[in-house]
Design a protein around this motif. Structure first.
Motif, PDB file in Angstrom:
ATOM      1  N   ILE A   1       0.825  -1.204   0.000  1.00  0.00           N
ATOM      2  CA  ILE A   1       0.000   0.000   0.000  1.00  0.00           C
ATOM      3  C   ILE A   1       0.863   1.259   0.000  1.00  0.00           C
ATOM      4  N   SER A   2       0.646   2.084  -1.030  1.00  0.00           N
ATOM      5  CA  SER A   2       1.333   3.377  -1.110  1.00  0.00           C
ATOM      6  C   SER A   2       0.347   4.536  -1.106  1.00  0.00           C
ATOM      7  N   THR A   3      -0.913   4.248  -1.294  1.00  0.00           N
ATOM      8  CA  THR A   3      -1.960   5.262  -1.257  1.00  0.00           C
ATOM      9  C   THR A   3      -3.244   4.644  -0.736  1.00  0.00           C
TER      10      THR A   3
ATOM     11  N   GLY B   1       1.899   8.525   9.894  1.00  0.00           N
ATOM     12  CA  GLY B   1       0.778   9.409   9.596  1.00  0.00           C
ATOM     13  C   GLY B   1      -0.327   8.769   8.781  1.00  0.00           C
ATOM     14  N   MET B   2       0.033   8.218   7.631  1.00  0.00           N
ATOM     15  CA  MET B   2      -0.982   7.589   6.788  1.00  0.00           C
ATOM     16  C   MET B   2      -1.494   6.291   7.392  1.00  0.00           C
ATOM     17  N   HIS B   3      -0.704   5.701   8.248  1.00  0.00           N
ATOM     18  CA  HIS B   3      -1.116   4.473   8.915  1.00  0.00           C
ATOM     19  C   HIS B   3      -2.282   4.761   9.866  1.00  0.00           C
ATOM     20  N   ARG B   4      -2.165   5.867  10.606  1.00  0.00           N
ATOM     21  CA  ARG B   4      -3.259   6.251  11.498  1.00  0.00           C
ATOM     22  C   ARG B   4      -4.522   6.567  10.697  1.00  0.00           C
ATOM     23  N   GLN B   5      -4.343   7.246   9.571  1.00  0.00           N
ATOM     24  CA  GLN B   5      -5.494   7.574   8.745  1.00  0.00           C
ATOM     25  C   GLN B   5      -6.154   6.308   8.194  1.00  0.00           C
ATOM     26  N   ALA B   6      -5.332   5.350   7.786  1.00  0.00           N
ATOM     27  CA  ALA B   6      -5.866   4.088   7.273  1.00  0.00           C
ATOM     28  C   ALA B   6      -6.653   3.343   8.347  1.00  0.00           C
TER      29      ALA B   6
ATOM     30  N   LYS C   1      -8.087   4.687  10.895  1.00  0.00           N
ATOM     31  CA  LYS C   1      -9.290   5.477  11.156  1.00  0.00           C
ATOM     32  C   LYS C   1     -10.400   5.117  10.178  1.00  0.00           C
ATOM     33  N   GLU C   2     -10.013   4.889   8.913  1.00  0.00           N
ATOM     34  CA  GLU C   2     -11.009   4.614   7.879  1.00  0.00           C
ATOM     35  C   GLU C   2     -11.356   3.134   7.759  1.00  0.00           C
ATOM     36  N   TYR C   3     -10.354   2.269   7.947  1.00  0.00           N
ATOM     37  CA  TYR C   3     -10.552   0.855   7.619  1.00  0.00           C
ATOM     38  C   TYR C   3     -10.300  -0.096   8.789  1.00  0.00           C
ATOM     39  N   GLY C   4      -9.900   0.429   9.941  1.00  0.00           N
ATOM     40  CA  GLY C   4      -9.472  -0.426  11.038  1.00  0.00           C
ATOM     41  C   GLY C   4     -10.471  -1.484  11.454  1.00  0.00           C
ATOM     42  N   THR C   5     -11.735  -1.132  11.479  1.00  0.00           N
ATOM     43  CA  THR C   5     -12.760  -2.092  11.922  1.00  0.00           C
ATOM     44  C   THR C   5     -13.005  -3.186  10.892  1.00  0.00           C
ATOM     45  N   MET C   6     -12.546  -2.971   9.650  1.00  0.00           N
ATOM     46  CA  MET C   6     -12.797  -3.948   8.586  1.00  0.00           C
ATOM     47  C   MET C   6     -11.593  -4.823   8.298  1.00  0.00           C
ATOM     48  N   MET C   7     -10.469  -4.525   8.912  1.00  0.00           N
ATOM     49  CA  MET C   7      -9.234  -5.225   8.558  1.00  0.00           C
ATOM     50  C   MET C   7      -9.210  -6.652   9.091  1.00  0.00           C
ATOM     51  N   ASN C   8      -8.726  -7.554   8.251  1.00  0.00           N
ATOM     52  CA  ASN C   8      -8.415  -8.909   8.685  1.00  0.00           C
ATOM     53  C   ASN C   8      -6.937  -8.923   9.039  1.00  0.00           C
ATOM     54  N   TRP C   9      -6.636  -8.939  10.322  1.00  0.00           N
ATOM     55  CA  TRP C   9      -5.253  -8.743  10.754  1.00  0.00           C
ATOM     56  C   TRP C   9      -4.336  -9.900  10.390  1.00  0.00           C
ATOM     57  N   ASP C  10      -4.926 -11.054  10.032  1.00  0.00           N
ATOM     58  CA  ASP C  10      -4.106 -12.164   9.567  1.00  0.00           C
ATOM     59  C   ASP C  10      -3.514 -11.896   8.184  1.00  0.00           C
ATOM     60  N   GLU C  11      -4.076 -10.915   7.477  1.00  0.00           N
ATOM     61  CA  GLU C  11      -3.602 -10.583   6.128  1.00  0.00           C
ATOM     62  C   GLU C  11      -2.659  -9.383   6.118  1.00  0.00           C
ATOM     63  N   ILE C  12      -2.470  -8.754   7.265  1.00  0.00           N
ATOM     64  CA  ILE C  12      -1.679  -7.526   7.343  1.00  0.00           C
ATOM     65  C   ILE C  12      -0.228  -7.858   7.695  1.00  0.00           C
ATOM     66  N   VAL C  13       0.705  -7.331   6.917  1.00  0.00           N
ATOM     67  CA  VAL C  13       2.133  -7.529   7.169  1.00  0.00           C
ATOM     68  C   VAL C  13       2.801  -6.161   7.183  1.00  0.00           C
TER      69      VAL C  13
END
Length: 237
Positions: free
Chosen positions: A66-68, A95-100, A102-114
């Motif tokens: 993710i770059s944008t 900075g952009m991590h916090r924004q992400a 804020k927008e998507y945190g509740t929808m994230m599947n943390w097993d897919e996040i690296v």
């Protein structure tokens, strides 16, 4: 599908660049462990989705780096989140991590996040200008960045990004030696099977990018070169 912790060779494809269907098929069927979709500029939701749809015709694993925020979409096996350790612009550190979140945190599947501790070492790269990276790092600086990733932040990946130029094998080896648990990704300037093999002696995962668009036949040769050399130091378990 192999876990990212088992990848030895990956191709990075840029959604903003054109690759004809025949060459894309050759890349996806090459035996590479994964395709990473990502780029520094002109990355949009539309071109990301278009490339994802094409890659999904094949069985190879596919990850989005993710770059944008605008390009984030479901459908990838992994989502790689860079935090640029030597960025001058703090947006690229947290900075952009916090924004992400804020927008998507509740929808994230943390097993897919690296998460990746990113270290950019080419001052002329687009990503260097974009992040305002301090690229005047010597070997000890890189070793410290590796330890920051591995021991202090406990991130699973340390990514040495030379982005378009071939890196210094001595620095890559020093980074590898500094890591205990994090996986070392190397990317930048690989334009031959020999260069891919040289970096595979030190990096856990070798990322091959630009040469795909310049000379796909040479790009394909890097797969076997890396697989024949790839490290096995216990960090993939």
């Amino acid at each position: 599908m192999l876990s990212y912790r088992e990848w030895k060779h990956v191709f990075k494809l840029d959604p903003a660049k054109d690759l004809d269907n025949k060459d894309l098929e050759a890349v996806c069927e090459s035996g590479t462990d994964a395709i990473i979709v990502g780029g520094s500029d002109n990355v949009t939701l539309d071109n990301t989705l278009a490339l994802l749809a094409k890659v999904r015709r094949y069985s190879v694993a596919c990850a989005l780096e993710i770059s944008t925020l605008d390009s984030i979409t479901p459908g990838f096996d992994y989502f790689f989140i860079p935090t640029v350790l030597n960025a001058g612009d703090p947006r690229w550190i947290t900075g952009m991590h916090r924004q992400a979140l804020k927008e998507y945190g509740t929808m994230m599947n943390w097993d897919e996040i690296v998460t990746e501790g990113y270290c950019i070492l080419n001052k002329d790269a687009k990503v260097s200008a974009l992040t305002e990276a301090d690229t005047t790092l010597d070997q000890e600086d890189v070793e410290a960045a590796a330890m920051l990733t591995d021991r202090l932040f406990h991130l699973p990946v340390f990514y040495l990004e030379y982005s378009g130029v071939y890196g210094d094998p001595a620095i890559v080896k020093a980074a590898a030696d500094a890591l205990k648990n994090a996986r070392l990704f190397y990317g930048g300037g690989i334009r031959s099977a020999e260069q891919a093999a040289e970096m595979a002696a030190y990096a856990d995962t070798v990322v091959v990018g630009n040469i795909v668009y310049e000379d796909v036949k040479t790009a394909l040769k890097t797969v076997e070169a890396v697989k024949n050399i790839g490290r096995d130091d216990g960090k993939n378990v």
